[in-house]
Scaffold this motif. Structure first.
Motif: not given
Length: 142
Positions: A3-24
């Motif tokens: 995955n390159s930084p320019e590639m578009r992220a999906s809703d699943v990717d955003r949900d995964r990052v949200a879960a990581i932020l919740r854990e932190h």
């Protein structure tokens, strides 16, 4: 393909990052205010690079292997305790019985002779029902 930084992220990717932020946030690394700010930015993000910036200052968290609180293996009855609801019911019975006996005592003393012990009719049936529920009741939570 990486995955390159320019590639578009999906809703699943955003949900995964949200879960990581919740854990932190749960672990105390970021405050609720920071969490809310990052969450707002998260749902505005379009690429993997934007998602990566939101967690760049945080250590990696493996959500699949995070520690979970262990449930108590023994119910209250096995530990020797009484269900909190039953304990409250017995407390109410004892308080009501005590108040009725004090009233009976005051009336008996004021009338200069012992009157019929009517508090037995208040505490007796109620106490029998509580006793049956305590002895034969279901110890599992419903």
């Amino acid at each position: 393909m990486a995955n390159s930084p320019e590639m578009r992220a999906s809703d699943v990717d955003r949900d995964r990052v949200a879960a990581i932020l919740r854990e932190h946030t749960a672990q105390g690394r970021i405050t609720m205010e920071e969490f809310n700010e990052r969450l707002e930015e998260l749902y505005k993000s379009k690429t993997y690079g934007e998602l990566a910036r939101l967690t760049a200052d945080l250590p990696d968290v493996d959500l699949r292997h995070r520690q979970v609180a262990k449930p108590d293996p023994a119910p209250a009855a096995v530990r020797g305790g009484m269900h909190p609801g039953m304990r409250a019911a017995w407390g109410a019975w004892a308080a009501a019985s005590g108040i009725n006996w004090v009233i009976w005592l005051i009336v008996s003393v004021a009338s200069t002779h012992v009157i019929y012990p009517w508090p037995l009719w208040v505490m007796g049936p109620w106490g029998v029902i509580l006793l049956m529920s305590t002895v034969f009741g279901d110890s599992r939570r419903r």
